[in-house]
Write an enzyme that holds these catalytic residues in place. Structure first.
Site, short mmCIF file in Angstrom:
data_model
loop_
_atom_site.label_atom_id
_atom_site.label_comp_id
_atom_site.label_asym_id
_atom_site.label_seq_id
_atom_site.Cartn_x
_atom_site.Cartn_y
_atom_site.Cartn_z
CB THR A 191 -0.88 0.12 1.15
OG1 THR A 191 -1.84 1.11 1.39
CG2 THR A 191 -0.30 -0.03 2.50
CD GLU A 336 -2.67 -0.23 5.46
OE1 GLU A 336 -3.86 -0.32 4.56
OE2 GLU A 336 -2.01 0.71 5.40
CE LYS A 443 -7.90 4.14 -3.17
NZ LYS A 443 -8.82 3.18 -2.08
CD1 TRP A 448 -3.02 3.75 -2.23
CD2 TRP A 448 -4.06 5.62 -1.70
NE1 TRP A 448 -4.21 3.36 -1.07
CE2 TRP A 448 -4.71 4.69 -0.69
CE3 TRP A 448 -4.39 6.85 -1.51
CZ2 TRP A 448 -5.64 4.88 0.17
CZ3 TRP A 448 -5.40 7.36 -0.73
CH2 TRP A 448 -5.94 6.31 0.09
P1 AMP Z 1 -6.71 0.93 -0.37
O1 AMP Z 1 -5.65 0.58 0.71
O2 AMP Z 1 -5.97 1.42 -1.66
O3 AMP Z 1 -7.56 -0.03 -0.42
O4 AMP Z 1 -7.19 2.18 0.21
C1 AMP Z 1 -8.03 2.42 1.31
C2 AMP Z 1 -8.53 3.87 1.78
O5 AMP Z 1 -9.06 4.31 0.56
C3 AMP Z 1 -9.18 3.91 2.87
O6 AMP Z 1 -8.39 4.20 4.03
C4 AMP Z 1 -10.07 5.18 2.66
O7 AMP Z 1 -9.09 6.32 2.63
C5 AMP Z 1 -9.97 5.17 1.12
N1 AMP Z 1 -11.61 4.38 0.85
C6 AMP Z 1 -11.71 3.16 0.56
N2 AMP Z 1 -13.22 2.90 0.41
C7 AMP Z 1 -13.66 4.28 0.60
C8 AMP Z 1 -15.15 4.70 0.55
N3 AMP Z 1 -16.27 3.82 0.30
N4 AMP Z 1 -15.42 5.89 0.94
C9 AMP Z 1 -14.39 6.58 1.07
N5 AMP Z 1 -13.08 6.33 1.16
C10 AMP Z 1 -12.75 5.31 0.87
#
Ligand code: AMP
Length: 557
Positions: A191, A336, A443, A448
């Site tokens: 990540t 995570e 994002k 990211w």
């Molecule tokens: P990742 O590790 O790439 O899956 O990203 C996780 C992060 O994406 C979370 O900590 C949030 O900041 C963002 N995120 C994931 N799902 C959502 C959602 N439904 N609404 C808003 N932010 C989200």
């Protein structure tokens, strides 16, 4: 101390191989359909998938791979990638899925940090592998996920290239999955986190199987053997949200879309394969909805879709639910957390409420699934009330939440809870609502962008004194980077000069969409940039790309 009375049930370890073994035995003729890189549609069954996964396991063991060693993948959603999910993990090695959308230097960092022995790759990524190979001297070989006829595509790679189909064909698959310690590592995903270097989340067999159970529950993805499931979310992004594990657990038909994720390609595949369930980030659903609208058509089989990775826009929820009769399950999670944490589905009482009230709930990220516990805390660490108003840092814990990062000794936990870096409210219904992010990453289209990397490049420019990169709302990509810059006294630089300065230093889609020059940036008492305040100031900033001009996003991938 009294000795506890132990239960008298079998102590069968939870192993990832049991998922494909179950599907092969009880749903053996259920189909796995893949749109291949070669352009055609490939079809086979769970039984054949297990057979070839075993052949892959044998091939890797023949190459000298032992339990615990990492095998990387750079691949789209397809049957060969699925075989790696089971063939690599089934004998105890670790399947390390790598995001090919990152900049080559970052990928090389990830491959080297993971210490991958071999990397399996789709031939679309042959030019990328040609760049990576000299940067990854410890990789013993690069395995092209194709047959001998297509190996010519890999001629530019100056390192040992092996042919996947040849390796697999040399084995007979006559092999029983070994019983592994359920706490041993199965999968590795990196990540971007808040700092420049990506960090690995190392899942165990136990956490992966438990997550697959949880993901399949009716109020989560609700998968069953009556479903035809198309994961648009890539298998290189947090194991496609666990679908490659949950689908065989449930006996659902799997439809793997390959590299073409535009609205037309997805719609055609969904219709042809009578897809009932899908999952992806808002950006892909935008493309799909646009296509369906333009064609004046509708979904003939799609019943429900999980939207997550970024907040689902209200208009998208309404369009799917009200215009097309497709149930939206808004979900939140993170790498995570394997990744699922919360999903929005209405209970019986909530579904009696007026439609507007239902939408207001479905718009939120939902309730914690069994296996995940969550709380919001204030700056002093004290837990905040679930009143839908108080917002604080979101902390989670559970059997599929990380305890620490791969190769990092220090624990990220706070009193046994993992701080997510998200800021949220929780309402009396127990529904989570993500209101902001305390981590500074951006994002874009589900992927990211490290604001720190963008800032470091900006301040390397001789005319820049200080720079902050923040997320700015974008209709297509959800967020895009905006660079806010303080110039050095007496120096000049234009927006375009600064943007040109990024060329060749980061992936194209990481380059900010706009630059704003200011006299000073807000700081905390300890001198840290106040990103939350800055995001507040630029909340209504309209990016030039948001007006339909040239678009950053994931261009080129
Ligand atoms: P990742 O590790 O790439 O899956 O990203 C996780 C992060 O994406 C979370 O900590 C949030 O900041 C963002 N995120 C994931 N799902 C959502 C959602 N439904 N609404 C808003 N932010 C989200």
């Amino acid at each position: 101390m009294t000795t506890p009375l132990l239960g008298q049930m079998m102590d069968v370890p939870l192993n990832v191989s049991s998922l494909i073994a179950h599907a092969a035995r009880y749903h053996g003729t259920t189909g796995i359909v893949s749109r291949r890189i070669e352009g055609d549609i490939h079809r086979y069954t769970y039984r054949e998938c297990e057979q070839r996964s075993k052949q892959l396991a044998q091939a890797l063991m023949r190459l000298g791979i032992t339990a615990g060693e990492r095998i990387g993948t750079l691949a789209w959603n397809g049957y060969r990638h699925l075989e790696a999910y089971f063939g690599v993990t089934g004998f105890g090695a670790v399947c390390h899925t790598i995001n090919p959308r990152l900049f080559p230097e970052q990928i090389a960092f990830i491959v080297n940090d993971a210490d991958d022995r071999y990397v399996l790759f789709d031939t679309t990524f042959a030019p990328l592998v040609a760049q990576l190979a000299p940067l990854c001297p410890n990789v013993r070989g690069w395995v092209a996920l194709t047959d001998e006829a297509h190996l010519a595509d890999c001629a530019s790679i100056a390192a040992p290239v092996l042919c996947y189909e040849t390796l697999v064909a040399a084995e007979d698959g006559a092999f029983d999955w070994p019983v592994l310690d359920e706490r041993s590592a199965s999968n590795l995903c990196y990540t971007s986190g808040t700092t420049g270097h990506p960090k690995g989340a190392l899942y165990s067999h136990r956490s992966s199987v438990l997550h697959a159970f949880g993901a399949s529950l009716p109020d989560a993805m609700g998968l069953s053997s009556r479903d035809s499931v198309l994961p648009v979310v890539p298998m290189f992004h947090v194991n496609a949200w666990g679908i490659p594990h949950a689908a065989p657990l449930s006996g659902a038909k799997l439809v793997l879309p390959g590299k073409d994720l535009d609205g037309k390609s997805l719609f055609e595949l969904m219709e042809a394969e009578r897809v009932t369930f899908s999952a992806g980030v808002p950006t892909v659903w935008m493309g799909l909805l646009n296509h369906v609208r333009q064609q004046g058509t509708r979904f003939h089989s799609l019943e429900r879709t999980v939207i997550g990775g970024s907040a689902c826009p209200p208009a998208m929820l309404r369009a799917f639910e009200d215009d097309y009769g497709v149930r939206v399950i808004h979900a939140w999670g993170m790498t995570e957390m394997s990744p699922l944490g919360t999903l929005a589905s209405l209970n019986w009482e909530q579904s009696q409420r007026p439609r507007e009230a239902q939408h207001a709930l479905l718009q939120k990220q939902g309730r914690a699934m069994f296996g995940v516990d969550m709380k919001i805390v204030g700056p002093d660490g004290a837990e905040l009330p679930w009143d839908g108003v108080a917002f604080g840092d979101l902390h989670v814990r559970g059997p599929w939440v990380i305890d620490r990062y791969f190769r990092h000794d220090e624990s990220p936990l706070v009193n046994g809870w993992f701080p997510t870096g998200d800021v949220a409210t929780i309402d009396p219904d127990g529904f989570l609502n993500i209101t902001d992010r305390s981590k500074d990453v951006i994002k874009s289209g589900g992927e990211w962008i490290s604001s720190i990397d963008i800032e470091n490049i900006a301040v390397a420019h001789p005319a820049v004194a200080e720079a902050a990169c923040i997320a700015c709302a974008h209709p297509r990509w959800t967020e895009r980077p905006l660079l806010v810059v303080v110039k050095r006294a007496g120096k000049t630089v234009t927006r375009d000069e600064l943007l040109a300065f990024y060329e060749g230093k980061v992936a194209k889609w990481w380059i900010p969409d706009d630059v704003v020059f200011v006299d000073e940036l807000p700081h905390t008492a300890t001198g840290k940039l106040q990103k939350l305040k800055l995001r507040e100031v630029f909340r209504n900033h309209v990016l030039p790309t948001a007006l339909g001009g040239e678009c950053g996003g994931l261009g080129g991938s």
